[in-house]
Motif scaffolding. Sequence first.
Motif, PDB file in Angstrom:
ATOM      1  N   LEU A  37       0.817  -1.212   0.000  1.00  0.00           N
ATOM      2  CA  LEU A  37       0.000   0.000   0.000  1.00  0.00           C
ATOM      3  C   LEU A  37       0.857   1.271   0.000  1.00  0.00           C
ATOM      4  CD1 LEU A  37      -2.491  -1.749   0.028  1.00  0.00           C
ATOM      5  CD2 LEU A  37      -3.410  -0.380   1.893  1.00  0.00           C
ATOM      6  N   PRO A  38       1.889   1.344   0.845  1.00  0.00           N
ATOM      7  CA  PRO A  38       2.754   2.530   0.764  1.00  0.00           C
ATOM      8  C   PRO A  38       3.338   2.749  -0.639  1.00  0.00           C
ATOM      9  CG  PRO A  38       3.211   1.329   2.792  1.00  0.00           C
ATOM     10  CD  PRO A  38       2.230   0.490   2.007  1.00  0.00           C
ATOM     11  N   VAL A  72      -4.710  -6.327  -5.848  1.00  0.00           N
ATOM     12  CA  VAL A  72      -4.719  -5.332  -4.782  1.00  0.00           C
ATOM     13  C   VAL A  72      -5.168  -3.976  -5.336  1.00  0.00           C
ATOM     14  CG1 VAL A  72      -3.289  -4.041  -3.149  1.00  0.00           C
ATOM     15  CG2 VAL A  72      -2.983  -6.516  -3.399  1.00  0.00           C
ATOM     16  N   ILE A  73      -4.598  -3.583  -6.455  1.00  0.00           N
ATOM     17  CA  ILE A  73      -4.945  -2.277  -7.025  1.00  0.00           C
ATOM     18  C   ILE A  73      -6.458  -2.188  -7.278  1.00  0.00           C
ATOM     19  CG2 ILE A  73      -4.646  -0.738  -9.017  1.00  0.00           C
ATOM     20  CD1 ILE A  73      -1.801  -1.953  -9.294  1.00  0.00           C
ATOM     21  N   SER A  74      -7.021  -3.254  -7.837  1.00  0.00           N
ATOM     22  CA  SER A  74      -8.435  -3.193  -8.202  1.00  0.00           C
ATOM     23  C   SER A  74      -9.363  -3.347  -6.999  1.00  0.00           C
ATOM     24  CB  SER A  74      -8.755  -4.255  -9.258  1.00  0.00           C
ATOM     25  OG  SER A  74      -8.435  -5.536  -8.754  1.00  0.00           O
ATOM     26  N   PHE A  75      -8.832  -3.844  -5.893  1.00  0.00           N
ATOM     27  CA  PHE A  75      -9.684  -4.026  -4.705  1.00  0.00           C
ATOM     28  C   PHE A  75     -10.041  -2.686  -4.066  1.00  0.00           C
ATOM     29  CE2 PHE A  75     -10.378  -4.577  -0.146  1.00  0.00           C
ATOM     30  CZ  PHE A  75     -11.301  -5.613  -0.121  1.00  0.00           C
TER      31      PHE A  75
ATOM     32  N   LYS B 268      -1.626   4.404   5.675  1.00  0.00           N
ATOM     33  CA  LYS B 268      -2.810   4.987   5.056  1.00  0.00           C
ATOM     34  C   LYS B 268      -3.623   3.907   4.365  1.00  0.00           C
ATOM     35  CE  LYS B 268      -3.257   8.451   1.409  1.00  0.00           C
ATOM     36  NZ  LYS B 268      -2.496   9.526   0.761  1.00  0.00           N
ATOM     37  N   GLY B 269      -4.914   3.876   4.635  1.00  0.00           N
ATOM     38  CA  GLY B 269      -5.816   2.949   3.956  1.00  0.00           C
ATOM     39  C   GLY B 269      -6.040   3.387   2.514  1.00  0.00           C
ATOM     40  N   ALA B 270      -6.992   2.748   1.853  1.00  0.00           N
ATOM     41  CA  ALA B 270      -7.182   3.089   0.439  1.00  0.00           C
ATOM     42  C   ALA B 270      -8.653   3.019   0.035  1.00  0.00           C
ATOM     43  CB  ALA B 270      -6.318   2.181  -0.437  1.00  0.00           C
ATOM     44  N   GLY B 271      -9.516   3.510   0.941  1.00  0.00           N
ATOM     45  CA  GLY B 271     -10.909   3.661   0.545  1.00  0.00           C
ATOM     46  C   GLY B 271     -11.699   2.375   0.481  1.00  0.00           C
ATOM     47  N   SER B 284      -4.846  -5.903   4.975  1.00  0.00           N
ATOM     48  CA  SER B 284      -4.504  -4.682   4.250  1.00  0.00           C
ATOM     49  C   SER B 284      -3.138  -4.154   4.693  1.00  0.00           C
ATOM     50  CB  SER B 284      -5.596  -3.637   4.479  1.00  0.00           C
ATOM     51  OG  SER B 284      -5.340  -2.484   3.729  1.00  0.00           O
ATOM     52  N   LEU B 285      -2.891  -4.175   5.988  1.00  0.00           N
ATOM     53  CA  LEU B 285      -1.586  -3.743   6.507  1.00  0.00           C
ATOM     54  C   LEU B 285      -0.458  -4.627   5.966  1.00  0.00           C
ATOM     55  CD1 LEU B 285      -1.734  -2.929  10.350  1.00  0.00           C
ATOM     56  CD2 LEU B 285      -0.851  -1.491   8.528  1.00  0.00           C
TER      57      LEU B 285
END
Lengths: 169, 520
Positions: A37-38, A72-75, B268-271, B284-285
């Motif tokens: 994610l980062p 991941v990107i599309s989730f 930071k999360g992503a919505g 997610s983490l």
Amino acid sequence: MQIEASVPQAVPSDPSVDLNQVRSIIQEFKTLPGAMLPVLHAIQDALGYVPPSVVPLIADELNLSRAEVHGVISFYHHFRQQPAGRHIVQICRAEACQAVGADALVAHAKAALGCDFHGTSSDGQFTLEPVYCLGQCACGPNMQIDDDLHARVSSDKFNRVLRAKRGVQ
Amino acid sequence: MSASNTSITVYVPRDSTALALCAEQVAAAIAQQAAQRGISINLVRNGSRGMFWLEPLVEVATAAGRIGYGPVESEDVAALFDADFLNGGQHRLALGLVEEIPYLKKQERLTFARVGITDPLSLPDYLAHEGYAGLRRALTMPSAALVQEVLDSGLRGRGGAAFPTGIKWKTVAATVAAQKYIVCNADEGDSGTFSDRMVMEDDPFMLIEGMTIAALAVGATRGYIYVRSEYPHAIAALNQAIATANSANYLGDNILGSASSFHLEVRKGAGAYICGEETALLESLEGKRGVVRAKPPLPAIEGLFGKPTVINNVISLASVPIILARGAAFYKNYGMGRSLGTLPMQLAGNIRRGGLVEKAFGVTLRELLQDFGGGTASGKPIRAVQVGGPLGPYLPPSLFDTKLDYEAMAAVGGMLGHGGIVVFDDSVDMAKQARYAMEFCAVESCGKCTPCRIGSTRGVEVIDKIVAGQPQQIKLLRDLCDTMVNGSLCAMGSMTPLPVLSALDHFPEDFGKGELGQAA
Ligand SMILES: Cc1cc2nc3c(=O)[nH]c(=O)nc-3n(C[C@H](O)[C@H](O)[C@H](O)COP(=O)(O)O)c2cc1C
Ligand code: SF4
Ligand code: FES
């Protein structure tokens, strides 16, 4: 939502994307535990989106399959796979904003920008996105443009704020 | 802060709701007017008191206390100076002593004791207001005693499920592992909730202190605060506060010269709403899709990266410093039954005086809606309130005397959740709200189980048919809800039927009126 299967891209090389820049972003974050994610945030912050052409790079560096990276990107709603307008306009659609007229604001915004949610106005200035709560629920309806919040947004206020963003006073 | 003795201190909030109501422009106008008039002022950017109908609420420190003016627009600033507001002068926007405003005065602020009063990013300010008293005491206690103190306080998780925090900590403390984690759930995805956001923006050191105490209690050395991407101001405030705490040795290696170390990071999360569910958050983490994990194993035993992990909500963790500073007995003196301490409740939606109300458990909905909230903003009668976020049922006025306590709410088919209260006036269409609940579930489902993933989409279709004039479909909708309740892995699928069925049960007249069409 992840059930929508955005077609896995054939990953054509994209000359508009500076792969060296992307590579250095990945280098900066790849040693973090749970770096995905980062890394994606940093790429989207730099380029405005996560181009399909960088998926193989990320997969390589993080030791994952392309399918995993794409998955991941599309989730996540936050990540986009194509360029957006210059400004992102997010309008809250959640209950507290509904209770004070969010639906009417959404209808106005769509008409004013001439596009639907996830679309971009024809001048390329604004991409319209729904958002489910901005944490400003006592003063709705709310919207956020880039990182700027606006509370109690009427149609008039919407027009004013967007005019200011366009630089027309 | 460098308050010189001669200059008057003026407070303009930096909380994001205040910013959304143009606090930045007001602050700039005040600085400019002061300069123009040759007056030296000390402009402090405090947090918000949580009285959002008064924001931007400008306060002036006087000998008698802090005098408020609000809601202030930048056009009002020159007149405020003309009225000598710097000495508490009279003006149409004058509110008197802020602490005496009934909305604030009637509260019992423990967790929010500093919020709105201090500059959130000033460590000296934090220390001057009882900050880090809890950690200092914690550093003198064995970890088992720390866990016991939290157990004794009666603190239950404020993120929704109300599980006793001390028991969770005890499990992690008892599990042997080379690495343990503290994870703060700052995903706050529920509509109508903003107390986590306020803590992060308006008193971030309190959350950092709470997490540090949790780390000492269970033997963790690393922590993450998972903040939703919709909260950029909270992320910025936390990052700055963490940097300050690190350089003052309240975080990092050998905290305050002790043998304990704790390293803290914001992610930071992503919505994705489902990433508020604790196991999805951990996925997610770890860098994966936020798909819910089956339990067991519990995160307390196999959590982040497979290691024992405390995962708690922002308010749960932020309640810990005062419990340690004042003792468990002090905290559990508030509340009723098995709901002890205070809950920061949030009045939102169509409400005249929306904002944050921290009270001991046991206040009634009616007190909150009328005495604090003052009824609807539109002036029309309240028809329904949704308590507990998008998965919470809609309650009709006949239930407004229910006390807000976990068990009392459950007894009337309600839930308290994170304490968010969303008010609707009589123009609301409850069939439309039911439809929205299903639509939200369809958009936000993690996709792992069929009743939730497919059922929610079917739910939207069935509700459309009902309102289009097929009342016989109501039975189908109830069956579908039944399947979702019984066949879903997590509360997303099993609780979405609550708002739907409550709308159907309490407001049947809204189903079958004819056209709902494609309004949403
Ligand atoms: C769909 C769903 C969404 C959730 N969202 C949140 C959230 O945004 N914040 C939160 O603290 N807990 C949320 N929870 C509850 C968490 O799973 C978990 O119970 C909580 O983080 C535990 O912390 P606590 O014991 O301190 O409450 C959610 C649960 C579900 C099922
Ligand atoms: S109920 Fe829905 S959100 Fe929860 S695990 Fe199943 S599919 Fe995922
Ligand atoms: S519901 Fe719109 S900001 Fe929370």
